[in-house]
Scaffold this motif. Structure first.
Motif, mmCIF file in Angstrom:
data_model
loop_
_atom_site.group_PDB
_atom_site.id
_atom_site.type_symbol
_atom_site.label_atom_id
_atom_site.label_comp_id
_atom_site.label_asym_id
_atom_site.label_seq_id
_atom_site.Cartn_x
_atom_site.Cartn_y
_atom_site.Cartn_z
ATOM 1 N N GLY A 51 0.787 -1.218 0.000
ATOM 2 C CA GLY A 51 0.000 0.000 0.000
ATOM 3 C C GLY A 51 0.821 1.271 0.000
ATOM 4 N N SER A 52 2.067 1.192 0.477
ATOM 5 C CA SER A 52 2.917 2.383 0.519
ATOM 6 C C SER A 52 3.259 2.893 -0.884
ATOM 7 N N GLU A 53 3.183 2.017 -1.882
ATOM 8 C CA GLU A 53 3.514 2.403 -3.252
ATOM 9 C C GLU A 53 2.348 3.073 -3.975
ATOM 10 N N VAL A 54 1.149 2.969 -3.404
ATOM 11 C CA VAL A 54 -0.057 3.379 -4.118
ATOM 12 C C VAL A 54 -0.119 4.878 -4.417
ATOM 13 N N PRO A 55 0.111 5.773 -3.443
ATOM 14 C CA PRO A 55 -0.048 7.208 -3.747
ATOM 15 C C PRO A 55 0.789 7.683 -4.926
ATOM 16 N N ALA A 56 2.056 7.285 -4.967
ATOM 17 C CA ALA A 56 2.928 7.734 -6.062
ATOM 18 C C ALA A 56 2.478 7.152 -7.393
ATOM 19 N N LEU A 57 2.043 5.890 -7.390
ATOM 20 C CA LEU A 57 1.590 5.269 -8.632
ATOM 21 C C LEU A 57 0.285 5.898 -9.121
ATOM 22 N N VAL A 58 -0.605 6.243 -8.204
ATOM 23 C CA VAL A 58 -1.845 6.914 -8.599
ATOM 24 C C VAL A 58 -1.528 8.279 -9.223
ATOM 25 N N ASP A 59 -0.581 8.992 -8.623
ATOM 26 C CA ASP A 59 -0.177 10.287 -9.186
ATOM 27 C C ASP A 59 0.409 10.125 -10.587
ATOM 28 N N ALA A 60 1.223 9.083 -10.765
ATOM 29 C CA ALA A 60 1.930 8.901 -12.032
ATOM 30 C C ALA A 60 1.059 8.294 -13.124
ATOM 31 N N VAL A 99 2.148 -1.317 4.363
ATOM 32 C CA VAL A 99 0.908 -0.546 4.488
ATOM 33 C C VAL A 99 -0.224 -1.395 3.932
ATOM 34 N N ASP A 100 -1.197 -1.724 4.767
ATOM 35 C CA ASP A 100 -2.268 -2.613 4.317
ATOM 36 C C ASP A 100 -3.258 -1.878 3.418
ATOM 37 N N GLY A 101 -4.122 -2.667 2.776
ATOM 38 C CA GLY A 101 -5.063 -2.105 1.823
ATOM 39 C C GLY A 101 -6.102 -1.201 2.450
ATOM 40 N N LEU A 102 -6.424 -1.425 3.722
ATOM 41 C CA LEU A 102 -7.399 -0.576 4.406
ATOM 42 C C LEU A 102 -6.862 0.840 4.567
ATOM 43 N N THR A 103 -5.620 0.940 5.051
ATOM 44 C CA THR A 103 -4.986 2.251 5.232
ATOM 45 C C THR A 103 -4.829 2.947 3.887
ATOM 46 N N ALA A 104 -4.397 2.191 2.884
ATOM 47 C CA ALA A 104 -4.202 2.774 1.558
ATOM 48 C C ALA A 104 -5.528 3.267 0.972
ATOM 49 N N THR A 105 -6.594 2.506 1.200
ATOM 50 C CA THR A 105 -7.915 2.918 0.701
ATOM 51 C C THR A 105 -8.370 4.206 1.377
ATOM 52 N N GLU A 106 -8.222 4.268 2.694
ATOM 53 C CA GLU A 106 -8.620 5.471 3.428
ATOM 54 C C GLU A 106 -7.854 6.689 2.931
ATOM 55 N N GLU A 107 -6.558 6.523 2.675
ATOM 56 C CA GLU A 107 -5.753 7.647 2.193
ATOM 57 C C GLU A 107 -6.192 8.077 0.795
ATOM 58 N N LEU A 108 -6.451 7.105 -0.060
ATOM 59 C CA LEU A 108 -6.877 7.432 -1.424
ATOM 60 C C LEU A 108 -8.205 8.161 -1.443
ATOM 61 N N ARG A 109 -9.169 7.675 -0.671
ATOM 62 C CA ARG A 109 -10.519 8.231 -0.713
ATOM 63 C C ARG A 109 -10.601 9.610 -0.063
ATOM 64 N N ARG A 110 -9.545 10.042 0.616
ATOM 65 C CA ARG A 110 -9.519 11.406 1.149
ATOM 66 C C ARG A 110 -9.088 12.422 0.093
ATOM 67 N N ARG A 111 -8.652 11.953 -1.060
ATOM 68 C CA ARG A 111 -8.221 12.856 -2.124
ATOM 69 C C ARG A 111 -9.421 13.559 -2.740
ATOM 70 N N ALA A 112 -9.146 14.677 -3.401
ATOM 71 C CA ALA A 112 -10.224 15.457 -4.002
ATOM 72 C C ALA A 112 -10.901 14.707 -5.143
#
Length: 222
Positions: A41-50, A65-78
């Motif tokens: 999950g730690s790789e997700v934010p940068a890959l989503v940006d790219a 970083v588990d999928g739950l934490t990664a999902t919560e972080e993603l869904r907080r984006r605009a």
């Protein structure tokens, strides 16, 4: 060459064999393109940006970083991508947390390929990948949760901000009814039901119908 109009999918799973299988099954769909993979999950934010995926197919259990934490972080984006959770539903109680965070639904890891393809298409279209029966099963798991009392008060306050018609639609969604069923039951046109569902999500800061259903349950309306 990839179709620029195709649905863009990012695969997130710590098992390389699972990712390979998913890439193979999704690659057979002409309207879906796998644009990248991540093992944590730690790789997700940068890959989503790219890569700007439309859908992230997200495993829950990963060593970093588990999928739950990664999902919560993603869904907080605009403007977040949709998230489809990979789970073994009958044994993974954490799927509720993912759905509360705004995941568009879940797919079992051993789901037939055609159903995984259909699930990706559904979440892109704004349709949660949960049948009414599964929605009710998930909601049933909430009972007995020690945090339920606090959530109940907040949920009642949120529902109180809705108009009378919007509240009726919200309760019907919570009962697992499809838009056509709601339209028939409440004597509304289908476009009006869809407009009400969109308005409810906007007013309450929710991402999908599953979150509406969970909120209605928390408020004690079911």
């Amino acid at each position: 060459m990839n179709d620029p109009a195709a649905v863009r999918v990012l695969l997130v799973d710590d098992d390389a064999l699972v990712r390979s299988g998913l890439r193979l099954m999704l690659g057979g769909a002409p309207d879906i393109t796998v644009v990248g993979e991540a093992a944590d999950g730690s790789e997700v934010p940068a890959l989503v940006d790219a890569l700007s995926p439309d859908v992230v197919l997200m495993d829950i259990r990963m060593p970093g970083v588990d999928g739950l934490t990664a999902t919560e972080e993603l869904r907080r984006r605009a403007d977040p991508p949709q998230v489809l959770v990979l789970t073994t539903f009958n044994t993974d109680e954490h799927v509720l947390r993912a759905l509360r965070a705004g995941a568009g639904g879940f797919v079992l890891k051993h789901t037939p390929p055609a159903q995984i393809v259909a699930a990706v298409r559904s979440v892109v279209a704004g349709e949660p990948v949960l049948s009414p029966a599964v929605t009710r099963q998930l909601i049933a798991q909430v009972s007995g949760d020690p945090g339920q009392l606090g959530r109940a008060a907040r949920a009642r306050d949120q529902l109180a901000s809705l108009g009378a018609r919007e509240r009726e639609v919200a309760v019907a969604v919570g009962e697992g009814k499809a838009n056509a069923e709601i339209a028939a039951e409440l004597f509304m046109s289908l476009p009006t039901v869809k407009t009400n569902v969109s308005r409810i999500m906007a007013k309450l800061g929710l991402n999908n119908r599953v979150q509406i259903a969970l909120l209605v349950n928390d408020a004690g309306e079911l």
